[in-house]
Design an enzyme around this catalytic site. Structure first.
Site, PDB file in Angstrom:
ATOM      1  N   ASP A  97     -30.571 -22.475  -6.674  1.00 22.52           N
ATOM      2  CA  ASP A  97     -30.135 -23.788  -6.202  1.00 22.52           C
ATOM      3  C   ASP A  97     -29.725 -24.616  -7.420  1.00 22.52           C
ATOM      4  O   ASP A  97     -30.039 -24.258  -8.562  1.00 22.52           O
ATOM      5  CB  ASP A  97     -31.290 -24.444  -5.442  1.00 22.52           C
ATOM      6  CG  ASP A  97     -30.929 -25.830  -4.933  1.00 22.52           C
ATOM      7  OD1 ASP A  97     -29.787 -26.011  -4.483  1.00 22.52           O
ATOM      8  OD2 ASP A  97     -31.784 -26.728  -4.993  1.00 22.52           O
ATOM      9  N   LYS A  98     -29.028 -25.714  -7.193  1.00 20.66           N
ATOM     10  CA  LYS A  98     -28.608 -26.561  -8.312  1.00 20.66           C
ATOM     11  C   LYS A  98     -29.524 -27.766  -8.471  1.00 20.66           C
ATOM     12  O   LYS A  98     -30.238 -27.893  -9.457  1.00 20.66           O
ATOM     13  CB  LYS A  98     -27.155 -27.030  -8.135  1.00 20.66           C
ATOM     14  CG  LYS A  98     -26.627 -27.836  -9.325  1.00 20.66           C
ATOM     15  CD  LYS A  98     -25.226 -28.346  -9.096  1.00 20.66           C
ATOM     16  CE  LYS A  98     -25.221 -29.564  -8.177  1.00 20.66           C
ATOM     17  NZ  LYS A  98     -25.768 -30.765  -8.852  1.00 20.66           N
TER      18      LYS A  98
END
Length: 1203
Positions: A414-415
């Site tokens: 995920d970012k």
């Protein structure tokens, strides 16, 4: 009679109306509703008892045994043990029964202890005191006695005993504050609301007088979803119906904060609470090592059956002549003569199966389980993975996948909150083309440099307009931020006037806190929500009050939220904020192009952007919207869909006000971690819901993409210009063409792919085109295989899981790892082979549902490159070693049958058969699998490429398995025939015993077997000692201690006449064997010959074609104190050249060697290297040049560095 009421009763209870089947009715306080209500039918609900234990006192033994014997290996040994009990076999049933009993007992004790701990936890939870309102009084009872419908009183800092609907609180506005840390990890205070008709009940008597029923959905595990309504009866009037949602439901495990007390009614109890439904076990994941073990086990089972068949056939071939069938010393009984030959053959086959069954290592499973369980503590104890800020280290939720950490090929991350800090800093806002940039405001904490407001107006004149005031008011009103309980309006105003930098806002969303704090710095301060009125302090130091009428909550589908407020002048306003992709399509006016340009510019810089819009509502429009919202909210069926439809109707025809930009800083060492993963041969994919430009900027900052990376776009914008089919084939041709060119060229172009959620849906959707353009999935996978990194933006949570599943199920079947920090990452974490949760600011749902949890993304580097590497090396050696030592153990027994007429005579004594795997050879390999370090931790972190040596299950492939098996067969042949030829040339002594003329040692079956067994135990133990690279005192103690234990045991076993044995065949055998000097020399010779081939093979391989790990071992031996950096280099030509820059040394036309500029590097050396005329390495006589295979380093007296 009221026939309409009768019709409702018949429809509900007889016809089976759908909403009855899917809902439950709760009578508050167990009071029958008044006569005007529907018929009262008591329902049976479970009590509030929580049961997390697996066993009871009565079912533990049968249930545990059933579960253990479902394992193939355990069931196999049970069958062997029963065969030994039923038929006459050459070995005692103890030889199979005792190891099986040991394995079953150890596993049962471990599982029983774990379940006992769960029982203790359940009892302490179920016996907690709870206050219940009964007949107008508060009565204290135990938690497990609560029933659905009970009215519960909860005080501040107490935990909710079950799922409750809030009736009233000690606060004047009927709200309460709750923390859900134990549920999702969010420590922020969340606000919950009582319905207006019950919030006025302040005492026990008032609450007890309430006549109401709650109709709600049946229990389901979604923590953030609840649909219900409450019917409140007043006198004989029609009931007042109020809607109930997630904002009214207090979940078990949450804690009451900043509120004196509350009254609430129990709606879900015991195992039906959302907490209990969420803690159900996840599906079991199996590692690649376990699959290899099972495959090897099948091979050895086939070998076992083959041995038994061969010996059975040869036995009957041997006994074909009558004199061999019944020798004088072994006449058969009459019953045996009359038995059919097929039955006799089958019995002999089973007997041989029993004799050779030790080739299947039953103790390997319990050793592997202990290794995984004990080894998992090394992750939890790792001080480098402890985060001071969180006060927590890494957590292991399952130890079954330790070795899988060393096999990862794809990393899906995920970012927000994973690569970035989720620590928002308000950067700027663009209002109708005017840009405002205050100083840094970081997650609610105003930095010291921000003592004044610095506005930059990009438009001529910088005049203020109405849009600017509306924009600032919109951000002050459109949010879910709370003001801390201890703060008052006067204290807030005083703090603003004094220039204090403290924050008094709390929210579950860091974005919202940053935005509200940003508005405060720009002159508009949100003060509080009181009596449904939101108060803000404007730039003129005046308080403005807006009545909050409706909140249109944010959801991941709409990607926006709205509020409807009424100003003091009576004007109705709808304010909306959300992602640009969800706002721009709804805008009808405003400076769209200017704002869109600014949003795109900020996105390219990696900033998170939100757009703000508004709409004025007439009174009739507001009444219509309010009516639609109320109808949707009180619906029990399809409430979410109806609300979504209503939101779409209301949120339209917006006027664009502007946009905001918030920065989410990159996490510490995130770029270094991704770079290390790339060097280790892993492909890193970023899966995020952010817009493409923002995500791409983060990818560049984190070194996922480099400036030289050629970006391939597979986005909705491009597929609108040409078909998806054409885009896919164009991209595929591009990467294939470059791959063919790169095969002939030194330079290889690096590709990076960007795909969005909309295009991914088209790729994953089955192709129904009759013309048949092929399978898009395969083309997409082919493109991805040729890209070093992939960015997937605008992803929904389900799409993240679909991406992981797509890669998992591809033809290579790579090992995948997913890492994230939020609830939206749980689906991909559960889908991946290995799931890792970040203990971030989006809650602990990801950490709770993961296999491992770490505080920061940077810890992933050590988790994989060090712990994963070690775990795989250790367990691979453990598995191969177990099969090897069992081949060494049982193959001499197979050979012995050729010399005993296939009579099923065992070669070893029963005690040796039983204790070989349990005692004599078990502890050294267990300890090896816990502490072995073939290279140092520093080397593994410094050289990520070493990870490639173990990729794709390299140490457990079939060639390696065959090598270990052949080595075991070779050693077994040496053991057997070496001892056999040692006993050659036997003569009779004066007392009639056989004695060997060359050793003067008594000759016999048990002496022969004991000699073979002694050589066996010493060889397999010393083989492990030769494989050990990391020696500690405990290694020495266990390895030499195991050999000493064998010797002492053999002396005692053969030196005492044991009264409980009906035979004394081993008496004095071991002592008599050791009394012979030639026997000692023979043992040493056989051990040396057995170990020699493996040693020669290792020396030759290390000299001719060393692996990267072996080079690293050489480097560690040469430079035990370490150097600044080590790298694998190749010297195929003279190390002489010229240099054009001081930081590099040219070795040839296309060969450059980096020289690190270090504080410890002598300046004289740098100057020497920079001098082109004196760049000959051989002329560096003032320094030592050490070469070690493929690596070298310069050393000067004192300071040191590396090249």
């Amino acid at each position: 009679m009221d026939f309409s009421r009768l019709r409702r009763i018949i429809t509900r209870y007889c016809v089976g109306e759908e909403n009855w089947v899917g809902n439950r009715t709760v009578h508050i306080g167990h009071k029958e509703p008044p006569s005007c209500a529907e018929a009262y039918m008591p329902q049976d609900y479970p009590d509030n008892r929580i049961v997390s234990s697996k066993y009871t006192f009565w079912n533990f033994i049968p249930k545990n045994l059933f579960e253990q014997f479902r394992r193939i290996a355990n069931f196999y040994f049970l069958v062997i043990f029963l065969i030994q009990l039923i038929i006459d076999t050459p070995t005692s049933p103890i030889t199979s029964g005792l190891p099986l009993f040991f394995v079953i007992t150890v596993t049962a004790i471990k599982q029983g202890y774990e379940d006992w701990l769960r029982h203790k936890a359940d009892c302490s939870l179920n016996e907690c005191p709870v206050d219940v309102v009964e007949q107008g009084k508060v009565v204290r009872t135990q938690s497990h006695k609560l029933r659905v419908g009970d009215i519960v009183m909860v005080r501040e800092d107490e935990t909710f005993p079950c799922d409750l609907i809030l009736l009233s609180s000690s606060r004047y506005d009927g709200t309460c504050f709750v923390t859900t840390t134990s549920l999702d990890g969010e420590s922020s205070h969340k606000t919950y609301y009582a319905v207006p008709d019950t919030m006025a009940f302040r005492t026990e008597q008032e609450v007890d007088s309430l006549h109401a029923t709650i109709e709600c959905e049946q229990p389901q595990p979604d923590l953030y979803k609840f649909v219900g309504r409450v019917d409140i009866y007043k006198d004989k009037q029609e009931p007042v119906v109020r809607t109930l949602g997630a904002e009214n439901l207090l979940l078990r495990g949450a804690t009451l904060k900043n509120t004196g007390h509350i009254y609430a009614v129990a709606v879900y109890t015991g195992m039906e609470t959302k907490m209990a439904l969420n803690y159900q076990s996840k599906s079991q994941k199996r590692s690649a090592v376990e699959k290899s073990m099972n495959a090897f086990l099948v091979v050895y089972l086939c070998i076992l059956i083959s041995k038994a068949v061969i010996n059975t056939v040869l036995k009957y071939a041997w006994q074909w002549s009558p004199d061999r069938d019944e020798p004088w010393y072994n006449h058969r009984t009459e019953i045996e003569r009359q038995r059919h030959v097929v039955i006799r053959a089958f019995t002999d086959f089973l007997a041989f199966m029993v004799l050779f069954n030790y080739i299947i290592p039953v103790s390997m499973y319990v050793t592997v389980e202990m290794q995984k369980f004990l080894g998992s503590y090394f992750i939890a104890w790792d001080e480098e993975m402890f985060d001071e800020e969180l006060g927590q280290g890494a957590q292991v939720n399952t130890s079954d996948l330790n070795e899988e950490l060393g096999q990862v090929e794809y990393v899906f991350t995920d970012k927000t909150g994973t690569l970035t800090e989720n620590n928002m800093e308000f950067i700027e806002c663009c209002v109708d083309g005017n840009v405002y940039i205050p100083h840094a405001i970081c997650n609610g904490q105003i930095l010291s440099a921000a003592s004044s407001i610095d506005m930059i107006d990009s438009s001529p004149g910088g005049y203020r307009r109405e849009y600017e005031d509306l924009f600032f008011r919109a951000l002050c009103l459109c949010h879910t931020v709370q003001v801390k309980e201890e703060e008052t309006v006067e204290s807030i105003k005083r703090g603003i006037h004094q220039g204090k930098s403290t924050s008094f806002y709390i929210s579950s969303s860091p974005d919202e806190v940053a935005l509200v704090e940003g508005m405060k710095r720009l002159g508009y301060t949100y003060l509080r929500l009181k009596d449904n009125y939101m108060e803000i302090l404007n730039k003129d130091d005046e308080i403005e009050r807006f009545e909050l009428l409706h909140v249109l909550n944010f959801d991941s589908v709409r990607r926006r939220m709205s509020v409807i407020v009424r100003s003091s002048s009576g004007e109705y306003l709808l304010f909306c904020k959300g992602a640009d992709s969800s706002i721009f399509p709804l805008v009808v006016s405003g400076k769209v192009e200017q704002v869109k340009a600014r949003v795109e510019q900020n996105a390219v810089e990696g900033l998170r952007t939100l757009c703000v819009a508004y709409r004025r509502l007439s009174e009739s429009e507001y009444l219509e919207a309010s009516h639609r919202l109320t109808e949707a909210k009180i619906a029990l069926q399809d409430r979410e869909q109806r609300l979504a439809q209503t939101y779409d109707i209301i949120e339209r025809e917006f006027v664009l006000l502007g946009a905001t930009a918030v920065e989410d800083r990159l996490q510490e060492k995130a770029a270094d971690t991704i770079e290390s993963l790339h060097k280790a041969g892993m492909k890193v994919w970023v899966l995020t819901g952010d817009k493409m430009e923002t995500a791409a900027a983060t990818c560049y900052a984190s070194k996922l993409f480099r400036r030289s990376t050629q970006i391939l776009e597979l986005t909705k914008k491009r597929t609108e210009e040409q078909s998806l089919h054409d885009v896919l084939f164009d991209l595929n041709r591009t990467v294939l063409r470059q791959r063919s060119i790169s095969g002939l060229s030194v330079d290889c172009l690096d590709f990076g792919l960007i795909i969005d959620g909309a295009t991914l849906s088209g790729v994953l959707k089955p192709n129904q085109d009759s013309a048949g353009h092929g399978n898009y999935r395969e083309i997409f996978l082919e493109i991805c295989r040729n890209c070093s990194a992939v960015l997937c933006c605008r992803m929904a949570p389900l799409q993240k899981a679909q991406i992981v599943k797509l890669i998992k199920s591809s033809k290579e079947h790579p090992i995948t790892l997913a890492i994230g920090d939020g609830a939206n990452d749980v689906s991909m974490i559960l889908e991946a082979h290995v799931g890792i949760g970040i203990m971030g600011k989006e809650g602990r749902q990801a950490a709770r549902n993961s296999d491992y949890a770490i505080p920061k993304f940077k810890h992933l580097k050590k988790m994989l490159l060090v712990h994963g590497h070690y775990y795989y090396i250790r367990i691979a050696e453990l598995v191969q070693y177990f099969f090897y030592k069992n081949v060494c153990f049982i193959f001499p027994q197979f050979l012995y049958q050729f010399f005993c007429g296939f009579s099923q005579q065992p070669l070893y004594d029963t005690a040796y058969l039983t204790l070989y795997n349990i005692s004599f050879t078990s502890l050294p390999i267990l300890l090896y699998s816990l502490v072995e370090q073939h290279v140092t931790m520093e080397t593994l972190k410094r050289e990520p490429s070493l990870y490639r040596d173990i990729a794709k299950n390299a140490l457990l492939r079939w060639p390696a398995f065959l090598y270990w098996t052949c080595l075991g067969v070779f050693d077994a042949v040496i053991f057997f025939f070496g001892a056999y030829f040692l006993f050659d040339n036997t003569t009779f002594t004066s007392n009639g015993q056989l004695m060997t003329t060359n050793t003067q040692m008594m000759f016999g079956n048990w002496t022969f077997g004991t000699l073979v067994f002694t050589v066996l135990v010493f060889t397999v133990t010393l083989k492990l000692a030769l494989d050990t690279h990391h020696w500690t005192w405990i290694n020495h103690f266990v390895i030499w201690g195991s050999l000493l234990f064998y010797v002492i045991f053999s002396l005692l076993w053969g030196g005492i006449i044991w009264p409980f044995l009906n035979y004394q065949r081993m008496y004095y055998v071991f002592m008599q064997m050791l009394s012979s000097g030639p026997a000692w020399l023979s043992i040493i010779l056989l051990i040396t010959v057995s170990l020699l081939p493996d040693v020669i093979k290792k020396v030759l391989c290390r000299a001719v074609c060393p692996t990267a790990s072996e080079n690293a071992q050489n480097h560690d031996e040469l430079f035990p104190d370490g150097v600044a950096e080590w790298s694998t280099l190749s010297f195929g030509r003279s190390c002489k050249g010229t240099s054009t820059e001081s930081s590099r040394l040219n070795l040839g036309a296309a060969e450059k060697l980096p020289v690190l500029r270090s504080d410890r590097l002598p300046h004289k050396l740098l100057a020497h290297l920079a001098d082109g005329a004196a760049a000959d390495l051989c002329s560096l006589s003032a320094y030592m040049l050490r070469l070690s295979g493929a690596g070298f380093a310069y050393y000067a007296p004192g300071p040191e560095t590396s090249v």
